[in-house]
Motif scaffolding. Structure first.
Motif, short mmCIF file in Angstrom:
data_model
loop_
_atom_site.label_atom_id
_atom_site.label_comp_id
_atom_site.label_asym_id
_atom_site.label_seq_id
_atom_site.Cartn_x
_atom_site.Cartn_y
_atom_site.Cartn_z
N SER A 275 42.21 -13.22 30.81
CA SER A 275 42.49 -11.80 30.63
C SER A 275 41.25 -10.96 30.89
O SER A 275 41.31 -9.90 31.53
CB SER A 275 43.01 -11.54 29.21
OG SER A 275 43.34 -10.19 29.02
N HIS B 82 45.52 -6.23 34.90
CA HIS B 82 45.20 -6.46 33.49
C HIS B 82 45.95 -5.48 32.61
O HIS B 82 46.39 -5.83 31.50
CB HIS B 82 43.69 -6.33 33.27
CG HIS B 82 43.27 -6.37 31.83
ND1 HIS B 82 43.14 -5.23 31.06
CD2 HIS B 82 42.97 -7.41 31.01
CE1 HIS B 82 42.77 -5.57 29.85
NE2 HIS B 82 42.65 -6.87 29.79
N GLY C 247 46.54 -6.73 28.19
CA GLY C 247 45.45 -7.55 27.66
C GLY C 247 45.71 -8.17 26.31
O GLY C 247 44.85 -8.89 25.79
#
Length: 401
Positions: A190, A201, A222
């Motif tokens: 991530s 992301h 995220g």
């Protein structure tokens, strides 16, 4: 001689001890990485000590790695001889289960150790060995800060509906919940997406950590939303030797009809199932891919089927899909498995570019794919090293020593 501050990271398994050494005078930089395997049997040491020193690969005497304490002593002798100016001020540990309370890395105190031991039944195959690694490091480095980094921590913010089992409510309060694992890997991937593909992301991402241990995680902006693993690192996808999802009634059958003990059932589920159990050949995907026999092919078929099924479920949990990211030993290296997972998945927005996939490119989707397909090699060790450095710099760390 100038002392170089370093962090040692340890990942203790049932018969192995993975280690890395990081220079933490600035941003953590890896100096060495290695492994002691077959602890207590026919131990072997492998290590990459950087460009200036030769790699190490040698058999050890049984007494050099009779247990994790002896294995760590062997590792330390190697590192001290190779890096005489380095001093480990902090040791970071991978700990599989953090239970409901540890949602971030923690400085190891006696109270933390007591809680980790209490959680051993939650991860009976992993947690005792993680604890053995911490105890060995505390004895070897009595003045160093010990930091525990939890595989479950990344998932501790799931929505309640993704966190519970449909059991009587009191079991949730006892800690019987969906925890999710491989969190250090997901945290790294991530973070890499935030660095190299910030738009991805910020969106809806499924990360497939595929190796001897395998799981998938749905990540939104995220943050972990859902994971294929649950209360233990046994649920979800089939793995090298672990069964993955199975009807709990199978346990009742084995105990009541076959007369097996709970320990026998646990051994079957954890060490004799998965790719090994289905194929009867190996838990190594490389061996199965080259075997060319029906049993190996059937094991691979089931592995791929379960991944595709979970991918659809995680996409539903996310409300759509912007990217599928592969990591782990199989995810990063098996072009065939990636192809079989992604082929005919245009209905979910995935269109694989076979040339890019064959070249192990970072982006392996076509330019017209609605969802991006990526390969991002994971690095759990750097996540541990960063946490260790961060906590060692905090004022409360001095009070914990």
């Amino acid at each position: 001689m100038t002392t170089l501050p370093v962090a040692l990271t340890l990942n203790a398994g049932s018969s192995s001890l993975k280690f890395s050494l990081f220079d933490i005078s600035g941003a953590p930089t890896q100096m060495a990485i290695g492994l002691v395997e077959n602890i207590g049997k026919q131990p072997r040491l492998k290590a990459d000590l950087g460009e200036a020193l030769p790699a190490v690969a040698r058999e050890l005497k049984p007494e050099d790695a009779v247990d994790h304490t002896a294995a760590l002593a062997t590792v330390l002798a190697l590192l001290r001889g190779s890096f005489p100016g380095a001093k480990a001020s902090v040791v970071g540990h991978r700990v599989v289960h953090g239970g409901p309370h540890f949602a971030e890395p923690m400085v190891v105190t006696d109270q933390v150790m007591a809680e980790l031991k209490r959680l051993s039944p939650f991860a009976p195959i992993h947690q005792p060995h993680n604890i053995a690694g911490i105890e060995a490091a505390r004895a070897a480095f009595p003045e160093a800060l010990q930091v525990a980094c939890f595989d479950t921590a990344f998932h501790r913010h799931h929505p309640k509906a993704n966190d519970v089992f449909a059991l009587p409510r009191e079991y949730y309060d006892k800690g019987i919940r969906r925890y999710g694992f491989h969190g250090l890997s997901y945290e790294y991937v991530s973070g890499e997406l935030k660095r190299i593909a910030p738009q991805i992301h910020a969106g809806r991402v499924v990360v497939a950590h595929l190796g001897n241990g395998a799981s998938m995680c749905g990540i939104l902006g995220g943050r972990s939303v859902a994971s294929t693993m649950g209360f233990t690192a046994l649920d979800g996808l089939p793995m090298g030797t672990r069964c993955g999802q199975v009807d709990p009634g199978v346990i009742f059958y084995m105990v009541q009809q076959e007369g097996r003990s709970i320990d026998e059932v646990r051994d079957i589920f954890y060490t004799k199932s998965g790719l090994l159990g289905l194929s009867g050949i190996s838990n190594d995907m490389r061996i199965l891919e080259s075997a060319g026999v029906p049993e190996a092919n059937e094991a691979i078929d089931y592995f791929v089927f379960r991944i595709r099924r979970e991918l659809g479920g995680l996409a539903a949990a996310l409300g759509g899909l912007d990217a599928l990211v592969f990591c782990g030993g199989i995810g990063e290296n098996s072009r065939k498995i990636r192809r079989r997972i992604c082929d005919a998945m245009d209905w979910i927005g995935l269109e694989l570019d076979h040339d890019r996939n064959d070249k192990n490119a970072r982006v392996i989707s076509t330019d017209f794919s609605r969802a991006r397909i990526m390969v991002v090699p994971t690095n759990e060790e750097i996540v541990i090293a960063r946490a260790a450095k961060r906590l060692s710099a905090m004022p409360e760390a001095a009070a914990a020593e």
